[in-house]
Design a protein around this motif. Structure first.
Motif, short mmCIF file in Angstrom:
data_model
loop_
_atom_site.label_atom_id
_atom_site.label_comp_id
_atom_site.label_asym_id
_atom_site.label_seq_id
_atom_site.Cartn_x
_atom_site.Cartn_y
_atom_site.Cartn_z
N ALA A 137 0.81 -1.22 0.00
CA ALA A 137 0.00 0.00 0.00
C ALA A 137 0.84 1.26 0.00
CB ALA A 137 -0.93 -0.02 1.22
N ASN A 138 2.04 1.19 -0.49
CA ASN A 138 2.96 2.33 -0.42
C ASN A 138 2.33 3.58 -1.03
OD1 ASN A 138 5.44 3.21 0.51
ND2 ASN A 138 6.43 3.00 -1.47
N GLY A 139 2.35 4.67 -0.28
CA GLY A 139 1.79 5.93 -0.76
C GLY A 139 0.32 6.12 -0.48
N LYS A 140 -0.34 5.10 0.05
CA LYS A 140 -1.78 5.22 0.36
C LYS A 140 -1.96 5.72 1.80
CE LYS A 140 -3.17 1.35 -2.65
NZ LYS A 140 -3.94 2.12 -3.64
N GLN A 141 -3.01 6.51 2.00
CA GLN A 141 -3.34 6.92 3.37
C GLN A 141 -3.93 5.73 4.12
OE1 GLN A 141 -5.40 10.92 2.52
NE2 GLN A 141 -4.36 11.22 4.48
N ALA A 142 -3.47 5.55 5.35
CA ALA A 142 -3.86 4.35 6.10
C ALA A 142 -4.20 4.69 7.54
CB ALA A 142 -2.72 3.32 6.07
N VAL A 143 -5.13 3.93 8.08
CA VAL A 143 -5.44 3.95 9.51
C VAL A 143 -4.97 2.63 10.10
CG1 VAL A 143 -7.30 3.90 11.21
CG2 VAL A 143 -7.38 5.54 9.34
N VAL A 144 -4.23 2.72 11.20
CA VAL A 144 -3.73 1.52 11.88
C VAL A 144 -4.48 1.37 13.20
CG1 VAL A 144 -1.68 0.29 12.68
CG2 VAL A 144 -1.45 2.08 10.94
N TYR A 145 -5.06 0.19 13.43
CA TYR A 145 -5.77 -0.10 14.67
C TYR A 145 -4.85 -0.87 15.61
CZ TYR A 145 -10.00 1.51 12.39
OH TYR A 145 -10.92 2.29 11.76
N CYS A 146 -4.54 -0.26 16.75
CA CYS A 146 -3.60 -0.85 17.72
C CYS A 146 -4.34 -1.17 19.02
CB CYS A 146 -2.47 0.13 18.00
SG CYS A 146 -1.54 0.62 16.52
N HIS A 147 -3.73 -2.03 19.84
CA HIS A 147 -4.41 -2.48 21.05
C HIS A 147 -4.04 -1.67 22.29
CE1 HIS A 147 -0.55 -4.47 21.80
NE2 HIS A 147 -0.94 -4.66 23.04
N SER A 148 -3.00 -0.84 22.20
CA SER A 148 -2.57 -0.06 23.35
C SER A 148 -1.94 1.24 22.88
CB SER A 148 -1.56 -0.84 24.20
OG SER A 148 -0.34 -1.00 23.48
N ILE A 149 -1.88 2.22 23.78
CA ILE A 149 -1.25 3.50 23.44
C ILE A 149 0.22 3.29 23.11
CG2 ILE A 149 -0.61 5.76 24.37
CD1 ILE A 149 -3.20 5.68 26.02
N GLU A 150 0.87 2.43 23.88
CA GLU A 150 2.30 2.16 23.64
C GLU A 150 2.51 1.59 22.23
OE1 GLU A 150 6.01 -0.50 25.43
OE2 GLU A 150 3.97 -0.79 26.18
#
Length: 466
Positions: A212-225
């Motif tokens: 997905a290089n160059g695409k805007q992405a949202v990453v869903y993570c399990h913790s703030i760290e």
């Protein structure tokens, strides 16, 4: 005013038909990204035009602000509308003016006491429960508070008619799912810490560059760290990224979201945000770096990138094998059975949520087995070996897919893409999207195919044309 799409108008018509049949508490199922707030606004407009009062209930401030804007644009008479968060309205329920219609958004939450207090206070009101996923974790389901369900168009239908973008789905397996433990309806933060491979942060960067290089992405993570680690990893390779979570100051959060909308930020790594309702129209890629046992969350995660645009194919990168729980986002699901409390369901009902899916052990693409042609992966064209697993989904204990020798190949692939413009043009395409011999040859070189593969593909297409 918004002009309703045909499928939205169909939903409105089905709601009024259900009311005419005597139903007063109706679930309205609409997939994510299909404009259910517009549908609610249109129903609210029709209600207030007749001099009747309407109440709108939601549980998140950001969604409430967007809903108010939509209602105003749809010419709802705001003097006859009460709009608020459930946390506020339930405390003030004795002071509220009685509505003739109650609209509840994200209504899979509505079985809780705070919602029931409001519902029980107005027994004569019609109630419409809007949700993309009318199913809850645990025993009790929405049949306890509703007497009918209107099921919207399927995700497959919406994609075929260009209301949702098509997608490619990749499952990477940076997780030991045997370590996951549930707490309060989803996996506990501690068990996710133990289950997730610490190399995931580097893998997220590698796979983003590959797929997905160059695409805007949202990453869903399990913790703030973990979200901060992801953000720093992207920054380290020169990609503009930010971390955002529930503790982020509201003005900072609003600024970062606006920067993402303005394409000044490429990556937003978040914790428990951007699930329900918040408008981020230009997301082309979703990266799941946290597992979930909630179908509602899974669909909100995975479908965040499906806003359509001409020529767009969204990319979903699942590092934690959520697809083993739920199949692919566009699985057909029996929502009418889903709302039934479990011990009342039909005896022949089971939890199989869709057709068997397979995964390519070369590109890690995940797809329906029926999409396979000539024993080749429909995403990368690589020949599928006999050991490719065939899954019947929703068994959380299925063995996750392990990374293999393709890791080294990916590193070489990235360098080749950087050095060759034709390869860069074909890197995120499937074989079916290639047209010239030169493109096919670049694709073959990129994926390590034999020199005869491109000629074979090209000649086959020429024969089909004739």
């Amino acid at each position: 005013m918004f002009k309703l799409r045909d499928y939205q108008q169909e939903t409105v018509d089905n709601i009024y038909q259900s009311m005419k049949q005597g139903n007063r508490r109706i679930i309205v199922q609409q997939p994510p990204r299909t404009g259910k707030t517009v549908i609610m606004a249109e129903i609210a407009r029709k209600t207030t035009d007749k001099g009747n009062r309407v109440m709108f209930i939601i549980h998140r401030k950001e969604v409430l602000a967007q809903a108010k804007a939509t209602f105003r644009k749809q010419d709802v008479n705001v003097n006859l509308a009460t709009m608020g968060m459930v946390q506020t309205l339930t405390r003030r329920v004795n002071k509220l003016v009685e509505p003739q219609l109650i609209l509840i958004d994200e209504a899979h939450h509505a079985i809780s006491n705070s919602y029931r207090r409001i519902i029980n206070a107005f027994p004569n009101a019609y109630i419409l429960y809007f949700t993309a996923t009318p199913i809850r974790t645990g025993h009790d389901q929405l049949d306890q508070i509703a007497d009918d369900i209107i099921v919207g168009k399927s995700i497959k239908w919406l994609t075929q008619h260009h209301f949702l973008a098509p997608f490619h789905y990749y499952g990477l397996g940076d997780i030991d799912r045997s370590k996951l433990r549930k707490q309060n309806g989803d996996y506990s933060s501690q068990s996710m810490d133990e289950a997730i491979n610490h190399q995931i942060y580097g893998h997220i960067i590698q796979q983003y560059q590959r797929l997905a290089n160059g695409k805007q992405a949202v990453v869903y993570c399990h913790s703030i760290e973990s979200a901060k680690k992801v953000s720093e990893q992207f920054k380290s390779i020169g990609v503009r990224a930010a971390e955002i979570d529930g503790n982020t100051e509201p003005q900072v959060r609003d600024r970062l979201v606006q920067e993402f909308r303005d394409q000044k930020l490429m990556i937003l790594a978040n914790v428990n945000l951007f699930t329900e309702g918040v408008d981020l129209p230009n997301v082309d890629c979703v990266i799941m770096a946290r597992p979930t046992s909630s179908l509602a969350l899974y669909l909100q995660f995975s479908m965040r990138c499906l806003n359509p645009r001409r020529g767009k194919t969204a990319i979903i990168i699942d590092h934690v094998d959520n697809f083993l729980n739920f199949g692919l986002p566009n699985n057909d699901r029996d929502w009418k059975q889903a709302i039934v409390t479990k011990d009342k369901r039909k005896s022949n009902s089971n939890d199989d949520t869709g057709p068997a899916i397979a995964q390519c052990n070369y590109c890690f693409g995940t797809f329906y087995r029926t999409d396979i042609h000539d024993s080749c992966c429909p995403l990368c064209g690589h020949e599928l070996k006999t050991e490719t697993k065939d899954y019947k989904i929703v068994n959380v204990d299925l063995q996750e897919i392990k990374e293999n020798q393709a890791v080294e190949h990916r590193k070489k692939m990235i360098q080749q893409i950087l050095n060759d413009q034709v390869m860069a043009n074909v890197a995120d395409k499937s074989p079916g999207q290639l047209h010239t011999l030169k493109e096919l040859q670049a694709y073959a070189k990129l994926h390590g195919y034999s020199t005869g593969w491109a000629w074979h593909q090209f000649n086959n297409r020429r024969k089909k044309k004739w």
